[in-house]
Design an enzyme around this catalytic site. Structure first.
Site, mmCIF file in Angstrom:
data_model
loop_
_atom_site.group_PDB
_atom_site.id
_atom_site.type_symbol
_atom_site.label_atom_id
_atom_site.label_comp_id
_atom_site.label_asym_id
_atom_site.label_seq_id
_atom_site.Cartn_x
_atom_site.Cartn_y
_atom_site.Cartn_z
ATOM 1 N N HIS A 25 -1.509 -5.210 -1.273
ATOM 2 C CA HIS A 25 -1.266 -3.862 -0.314
ATOM 3 C C HIS A 25 -2.839 -3.410 0.064
ATOM 4 O O HIS A 25 -3.576 -3.182 -0.756
ATOM 5 C CB HIS A 25 -0.680 -3.038 -1.383
ATOM 6 C CG HIS A 25 -0.355 -1.622 -0.838
ATOM 7 N ND1 HIS A 25 -1.034 -0.402 -1.247
ATOM 8 C CD2 HIS A 25 0.320 -1.243 0.218
ATOM 9 C CE1 HIS A 25 -0.836 0.605 -0.674
ATOM 10 N NE2 HIS A 25 0.026 0.152 0.295
ATOM 11 N N HIS A 36 -8.263 2.611 5.416
ATOM 12 C CA HIS A 36 -7.194 3.386 4.387
ATOM 13 C C HIS A 36 -7.837 4.609 4.085
ATOM 14 O O HIS A 36 -8.466 4.558 3.118
ATOM 15 C CB HIS A 36 -7.013 2.524 3.143
ATOM 16 C CG HIS A 36 -5.931 2.963 2.357
ATOM 17 N ND1 HIS A 36 -5.691 2.991 1.075
ATOM 18 C CD2 HIS A 36 -4.686 3.390 2.840
ATOM 19 C CE1 HIS A 36 -4.797 3.467 0.722
ATOM 20 N NE2 HIS A 36 -4.137 4.231 1.537
#
Length: 314
Positions: free
Chosen positions: A41, A115
């Site tokens: 992820h 991110h």
């Protein structure tokens, strides 16, 4: 699963660098949609750049100039610890790659991953690394899920065209066409081993797969994650790839302070405490045929071996 594959559980981190080619023949002809595949992820978050501006959330962008804010973003945004090569060598075959363009970059087509913060390494460099690995391991099928495309709004078509053409030229004949139902044997026979999922409908081509559905618990609560994914597996998608995400998700409201204000803690430590408790539940899901199983800290001991061994009952 064959004895040789089981014995690899007792060896080091490299034990699953060729796990697909070592699966028993009975699994060579089933659709890859029905194979249990380890994934990571936010796969590039190990490379987040503390000196970069904040990409998201939007309300924090104005605080980019403050080192303490960027440091907090790094502590709670880094969901992986190992490089792409180490993830591949450890057995990860699905990669969650969130693409972005940095504002005011002098290079008009240079892209990064992100991110919270942007990565240090650009997209093209990482894709070249993956391509080199794929050439050295022709029987290992890699699934790349490119998504988000943050910051593309002002030059959407130019940036998508550049990236799509780069992917097409880089991976060439190794790309698995989306018109087929892939199996290990069909990929080996055709000498293909890269599947590219591109989450931008206007750019669907024969060499690009559409978005792969990603299901997750949207919680830091292990019990809720297990409950949500159990429901997904009861009504599992058929004839397509899908992801069961074991990843934790920080709250988007005031409750996030419960975590980020822990001065001696970080996201990786939270995952180290929770992931081992999720693995017993995962082991019980073999008969429900989970497909791609993605996690934070995907190379953490036990995760990859647990996912691969789900194939023993298929």
């Amino acid at each position: 699963m064959q004895t040789s594959a089981k014995n690899k559980v007792k060896r080091g981190a490299m034990r699953y660098s060729d796990w697909m080619s070592e699966l028993p023949p009975a699994l060579h002809d089933i659709p890859l949609f029905n194979l249990a595949i380890p994934g990571s992820h936010d796969s590039m978050s190990y490379d987040l750049d503390i000196s970069s501006p904040i990409a998201e959330p939007k309300r924090l962008k104005k605080f980019s100039r403050f080192y303490c804010v960027r440091r907090l973003m790094l502590k709670w945004g880094a969901t992986q610890e190992e490089t792409i090569i180490k993830q591949l060598d450890a057995g990860v075959r699905y990669f969650d790659l969130r693409v972005a363009r940095k504002p005011d970059d002098a290079n008009p087509t240079r892209l990064y991953f992100y991110h919270g913060l942007y990565t240090r390494t650009d997209v093209e460099s990482i894709l070249k690394v993956i391509n080199d690995w794929a050439e050295r391991h022709p029987k290992e099928v890699i699934i790349l899920a490119l998504s988000h495309f943050h910051g593309f709004d002002k030059r959407t078509e130019e940036l998508h065209n550049h990236l799509v053409n780069f992917i097409k030229n880089l991976f060439g004949t190794k790309v698995v066409q989306r018109e087929v139902t892939p199996t290990l044997r069909s990929c080996w026979d055709q000498r293909t081993n890269v599947i590219v999922s591109y989450d931008y409908p206007a750019k669907y081509h024969s060499h690009l797969w559409s978005k792969i559905s990603y299901f997750y618990g949207d919680s830091m609560d292990r019990t809720k994650i297990e409950s949500e994914l159990s429901q997904v597996l009861k009504n599992r998608p058929s004839h397509c790839f899908f992801v069961c995400g074991l990843n934790l998700t920080l709250p988007e409201n005031i409750r996030i302070l419960k975590y980020i204000l822990r001065m001696c803690d970080n996201f990786a430590n939270v995952v180290r405490r929770s992931l081992p408790k999720l693995l017993p539940w995962l082991k019980q899901q073999a008969s429900k045929k989970p497909n791609i199983v993605a996690s934070d800290l995907a190379t953490h001991e036990g995760f990859i071996s647990t996912v691969i061994q789900l194939n023993a009952i298929k």
